[in-house]
Design a protein around this motif. Sequence first.
Motif, PDB file in Angstrom:
ATOM      1  N   ASP A  98       0.362  -0.349  -4.217  1.00  0.00           N
ATOM      2  CA  ASP A  98      -0.902  -0.917  -3.729  1.00  0.00           C
ATOM      3  C   ASP A  98      -1.602  -1.692  -4.849  1.00  0.00           C
ATOM      4  O   ASP A  98      -2.756  -1.442  -5.193  1.00  0.00           O
ATOM      5  N   SER A  99      -0.875  -2.651  -5.411  1.00  0.00           N
ATOM      6  CA  SER A  99      -1.369  -3.349  -6.599  1.00  0.00           C
ATOM      7  C   SER A  99      -2.597  -4.216  -6.344  1.00  0.00           C
ATOM      8  O   SER A  99      -3.336  -4.520  -7.279  1.00  0.00           O
ATOM      9  N   ALA A 100      -2.837  -4.600  -5.084  1.00  0.00           N
ATOM     10  CA  ALA A 100      -4.056  -5.368  -4.789  1.00  0.00           C
ATOM     11  C   ALA A 100      -5.293  -4.500  -4.987  1.00  0.00           C
ATOM     12  O   ALA A 100      -6.310  -4.959  -5.500  1.00  0.00           O
ATOM     13  N   LYS A 101      -5.191  -3.242  -4.589  1.00  0.00           N
ATOM     14  CA  LYS A 101      -6.325  -2.315  -4.723  1.00  0.00           C
ATOM     15  C   LYS A 101      -6.369  -1.651  -6.095  1.00  0.00           C
ATOM     16  O   LYS A 101      -7.438  -1.378  -6.633  1.00  0.00           O
ATOM     17  N   TYR A 102      -5.191  -1.395  -6.655  1.00  0.00           N
ATOM     18  CA  TYR A 102      -5.099  -0.719  -7.954  1.00  0.00           C
ATOM     19  C   TYR A 102      -4.258  -1.571  -8.903  1.00  0.00           C
ATOM     20  O   TYR A 102      -3.074  -1.308  -9.106  1.00  0.00           O
TER      21      TYR A 102
ATOM     22  N   ALA B 133       0.823  -1.226   0.000  1.00  0.00           N
ATOM     23  CA  ALA B 133       0.000   0.000   0.000  1.00  0.00           C
ATOM     24  C   ALA B 133       0.848   1.264   0.000  1.00  0.00           C
ATOM     25  O   ALA B 133       0.437   2.292  -0.531  1.00  0.00           O
TER      26      ALA B 133
ATOM     27  N   LYS C 154      -2.571   4.253  -9.392  1.00  0.00           N
ATOM     28  CA  LYS C 154      -3.013   4.207  -7.990  1.00  0.00           C
ATOM     29  C   LYS C 154      -4.240   5.083  -7.755  1.00  0.00           C
ATOM     30  O   LYS C 154      -4.363   5.757  -6.744  1.00  0.00           O
TER      31      LYS C 154
END
Length: 194
Positions: free
Chosen positions: A104-108, A100, A135
Amino acid sequence: MADKIVLKSTRASRAVLLAMAAGALFGAASVSAAPIDAAKSTVITTSKQMSVAVDGKFKKFSGDVTFDPANPAAGSAKVNIDIGSYDIGSDEYNNTLKSAEWFDSAKYPQATFVSSSIAAAGPGKLTVKGKLTIKGKTNDVTVPLSYAVAGNTQTFDGVASIKRLAYGIGANEWKDTSVVADEVDIKFHLIVTK
């Protein structure tokens, strides 16, 4: 008699206009979007950590380009980058960059570039403007690039210079630009085959 001449003239004008419209329509249709050949293309970043240049590479990306050298302004480009595919040569650092605080590749999971204008800037040169989203943050970017056409293949090379903090990349203590510079160059070599 004058009425007949005017009528014939009007019909001829309409026919010419219809032919021009059809030509423009079919001409535009013939310049269709072509996918980026990711296997032959590269998207590489260069940043500085403690004043030492560090390169990273996105291994997965896709997109398409519509480009006619005779009419650059009618062109367009869209590139989607898989953020989780970023590689700087170390699994440990790659995993840190997915966090994050950084990408923050899990979210974006994706970054995108969508062109808003393409303009000729000299022989084999273009200026491309568009929106870059990383992001969840979108900023305007201007990218000078060069292009070459060989048969059905078009090649585009350029560098987009961005500020990482404008995209929220590097949070908390990583906002310190004396450790990791704010400036990042995104160098791309894109090949499109129609």
